[in-house]
Design a protein around this motif. Sequence first.
Motif, PDB file in Angstrom:
ATOM      1  N   GLN A 262      -9.925   7.420  -1.597  1.00 32.02           N
ATOM      2  CA  GLN A 262      -8.836   7.001  -2.478  1.00 32.02           C
ATOM      3  C   GLN A 262      -9.145   5.671  -3.162  1.00 32.02           C
ATOM      4  O   GLN A 262      -8.818   5.478  -4.336  1.00 32.02           O
ATOM      5  CB  GLN A 262      -7.529   6.891  -1.686  1.00 32.02           C
ATOM      6  CG  GLN A 262      -6.904   8.223  -1.330  1.00 32.02           C
ATOM      7  CD  GLN A 262      -5.530   8.066  -0.706  1.00 32.02           C
ATOM      8  OE1 GLN A 262      -5.407   8.078   0.519  1.00 32.02           O
ATOM      9  NE2 GLN A 262      -4.505   7.913  -1.529  1.00 32.02           N
ATOM     10  N   VAL A 263      -9.765   4.750  -2.447  1.00 29.45           N
ATOM     11  CA  VAL A 263     -10.085   3.447  -3.022  1.00 29.45           C
ATOM     12  C   VAL A 263     -11.023   3.593  -4.213  1.00 29.45           C
ATOM     13  O   VAL A 263     -10.827   2.957  -5.260  1.00 29.45           O
ATOM     14  CB  VAL A 263     -10.706   2.534  -1.944  1.00 29.45           C
ATOM     15  CG1 VAL A 263     -11.436   1.358  -2.576  1.00 29.45           C
ATOM     16  CG2 VAL A 263      -9.617   2.022  -1.000  1.00 29.45           C
TER      17      VAL A 263
ATOM     18  N   GLU B 143       0.641   4.766  -2.498  1.00 27.07           N
ATOM     19  CA  GLU B 143       0.023   3.563  -3.063  1.00 27.07           C
ATOM     20  C   GLU B 143       0.333   2.309  -2.237  1.00 27.07           C
ATOM     21  O   GLU B 143      -0.521   1.458  -2.022  1.00 27.07           O
ATOM     22  CB  GLU B 143       0.484   3.360  -4.507  1.00 27.07           C
ATOM     23  CG  GLU B 143       0.081   4.479  -5.447  1.00 27.07           C
ATOM     24  CD  GLU B 143      -1.418   4.673  -5.521  1.00 27.07           C
ATOM     25  OE1 GLU B 143      -2.161   3.660  -5.510  1.00 27.07           O
ATOM     26  OE2 GLU B 143      -1.865   5.831  -5.579  1.00 27.07           O
TER      27      GLU B 143
ATOM     28  N   LEU C 261      -2.950   6.763   9.250  1.00 24.41           N
ATOM     29  CA  LEU C 261      -4.321   6.264   9.165  1.00 24.41           C
ATOM     30  C   LEU C 261      -5.220   6.906  10.218  1.00 24.41           C
ATOM     31  O   LEU C 261      -6.443   6.930  10.047  1.00 24.41           O
ATOM     32  CB  LEU C 261      -4.340   4.740   9.324  1.00 24.41           C
ATOM     33  CG  LEU C 261      -3.595   3.939   8.266  1.00 24.41           C
ATOM     34  CD1 LEU C 261      -3.678   2.445   8.578  1.00 24.41           C
ATOM     35  CD2 LEU C 261      -4.158   4.210   6.884  1.00 24.41           C
TER      36      LEU C 261
ATOM     37  N   ILE D 128     -10.201   5.131   4.070  1.00 29.54           N
ATOM     38  CA  ILE D 128      -9.531   5.032   2.768  1.00 29.54           C
ATOM     39  C   ILE D 128     -10.483   5.064   1.580  1.00 29.54           C
ATOM     40  O   ILE D 128     -10.027   5.083   0.433  1.00 29.54           O
ATOM     41  CB  ILE D 128      -8.666   3.750   2.693  1.00 29.54           C
ATOM     42  CG1 ILE D 128      -9.548   2.489   2.746  1.00 29.54           C
ATOM     43  CG2 ILE D 128      -7.617   3.742   3.803  1.00 29.54           C
ATOM     44  CD1 ILE D 128      -8.769   1.198   2.548  1.00 29.54           C
TER      45      ILE D 128
ATOM     46  N   LEU E 281      -2.721   8.803   1.259  1.00 30.65           N
ATOM     47  CA  LEU E 281      -1.792   7.714   1.531  1.00 30.65           C
ATOM     48  C   LEU E 281      -1.080   7.340   0.236  1.00 30.65           C
ATOM     49  O   LEU E 281      -1.693   7.346  -0.838  1.00 30.65           O
ATOM     50  CB  LEU E 281      -2.544   6.499   2.077  1.00 30.65           C
ATOM     51  CG  LEU E 281      -3.487   6.750   3.253  1.00 30.65           C
ATOM     52  CD1 LEU E 281      -4.187   5.449   3.652  1.00 30.65           C
ATOM     53  CD2 LEU E 281      -2.750   7.347   4.437  1.00 30.65           C
TER      54      LEU E 281
ATOM     55  N   LEU F  53      -1.643   2.375   1.113  1.00 30.94           N
ATOM     56  CA  LEU F  53      -3.055   2.131   0.837  1.00 30.94           C
ATOM     57  C   LEU F  53      -3.299   0.652   0.572  1.00 30.94           C
ATOM     58  O   LEU F  53      -4.240   0.050   1.115  1.00 30.94           O
ATOM     59  CB  LEU F  53      -3.498   2.963  -0.371  1.00 30.94           C
ATOM     60  CG  LEU F  53      -4.969   2.866  -0.760  1.00 30.94           C
ATOM     61  CD1 LEU F  53      -5.849   3.479   0.305  1.00 30.94           C
ATOM     62  CD2 LEU F  53      -5.205   3.544  -2.109  1.00 30.94           C
ATOM     63  N   ARG F  54      -2.452   0.047  -0.246  1.00 34.51           N
ATOM     64  CA  ARG F  54      -2.614  -1.367  -0.588  1.00 34.51           C
ATOM     65  C   ARG F  54      -2.441  -2.253   0.640  1.00 34.51           C
ATOM     66  O   ARG F  54      -3.243  -3.174   0.872  1.00 34.51           O
ATOM     67  CB  ARG F  54      -1.609  -1.743  -1.677  1.00 34.51           C
ATOM     68  CG  ARG F  54      -1.717  -3.178  -2.160  1.00 34.51           C
ATOM     69  CD  ARG F  54      -0.976  -3.379  -3.457  1.00 34.51           C
ATOM     70  NE  ARG F  54       0.385  -2.895  -3.396  1.00 34.51           N
ATOM     71  CZ  ARG F  54       0.840  -1.827  -4.067  1.00 34.51           C
ATOM     72  NH1 ARG F  54       0.017  -1.133  -4.821  1.00 34.51           N
ATOM     73  NH2 ARG F  54       2.101  -1.452  -3.972  1.00 34.51           N
TER      74      ARG F  54
ATOM     75  N   THR G   1      -3.044  -1.527   3.612  1.00 33.98           N
ATOM     76  CA  THR G   1      -4.147  -1.316   4.541  1.00 33.98           C
ATOM     77  C   THR G   1      -5.326  -2.221   4.212  1.00 33.98           C
ATOM     78  O   THR G   1      -5.903  -2.855   5.102  1.00 33.98           O
ATOM     79  CB  THR G   1      -4.578   0.160   4.522  1.00 33.98           C
ATOM     80  OG1 THR G   1      -3.472   0.974   4.925  1.00 33.98           O
ATOM     81  CG2 THR G   1      -5.746   0.395   5.459  1.00 33.98           C
ATOM     82  N   TYR G   2      -5.718  -2.320   2.934  1.00 28.00           N
ATOM     83  CA  TYR G   2      -6.863  -3.183   2.639  1.00 28.00           C
ATOM     84  C   TYR G   2      -6.459  -4.638   2.403  1.00 28.00           C
ATOM     85  O   TYR G   2      -7.328  -5.523   2.384  1.00 28.00           O
ATOM     86  CB  TYR G   2      -7.709  -2.634   1.479  1.00 28.00           C
ATOM     87  CG  TYR G   2      -7.040  -2.524   0.132  1.00 28.00           C
ATOM     88  CD1 TYR G   2      -6.793  -3.646  -0.648  1.00 28.00           C
ATOM     89  CD2 TYR G   2      -6.712  -1.280  -0.394  1.00 28.00           C
ATOM     90  CE1 TYR G   2      -6.212  -3.544  -1.890  1.00 28.00           C
ATOM     91  CE2 TYR G   2      -6.126  -1.159  -1.647  1.00 28.00           C
ATOM     92  CZ  TYR G   2      -5.885  -2.293  -2.387  1.00 28.00           C
ATOM     93  OH  TYR G   2      -5.306  -2.185  -3.638  1.00 28.00           O
TER      94      TYR G   2
END
Length: 258
Positions: free
Chosen positions: A82-83, A57, A48, A79, A55, A60-61, A63-64
Amino acid sequence: MIPDRTETSGLLDEALAGVAVAFQGMTAHEQESNCECHWGSAEELALLKTPDVPLDEELLRRTYWAADWHYPGLLLRRILPQVTERLVDGRIVAMEGLDSLARFFAVSPWHEWPKGQQAALRRFLNVWWVHVLVEPDAKVPAHAALPFLAEATTRLTPWLADWAEALVDEPARRHLVEAMDEWMYDLQGDALPWPSSHDIDAWAPALQLWVIRHAPAVLREHDASAELIEDISRFSLPDSARYDKPLSRWRAGRPWPE
């Protein structure tokens, strides 16, 4: 003005490219940290803090989804390319990510970002919403996209205004029919049909009023029952008059089997 459906795909590609450019090189804060036991490894955290490395999947998930970052705004900027792609392709869906992502937006002071980054994000959100409304193959239903947009931007009525304008297109009308399946139970109780940390007292009546104005004609077109349309008309009545006779089959929140 809602763009023509033939223009939407190109506008969405441009908006995604604009986000990629505006947020190129972004990283998490150098002092950002999180619990290795509950969030992830030091190696993942280091990713990050490394710009422009895709990142996976799961990372990434997580992280948020995490709600205990020290510098969430920087992480959101890290991110966002990608988001936004995953919002378009439907890999972030209701109850499995959109709620968490909206909360992540809400705690990130993105309205204080540099103007170019704000503009790129706003343009994407506006174009993506139009895509959801008018594209028959959109991966996210409007009744799921609307809560995300309202919570992420702390505004509801502009998104409803766009939906009203888009009702000339069949996909937007179909989305409204589907939304009534999801919303009717809560709206009959004067409640907002999604959890919110914002202006619930104003948003629920605003949504009821919008439904009163726009849903009956669309529902008639799709052969909805007279009882359902009557129930919608009751939203404008005081409580003393609203329940003077039994509600229709929508009282339980979903249609009964025929």
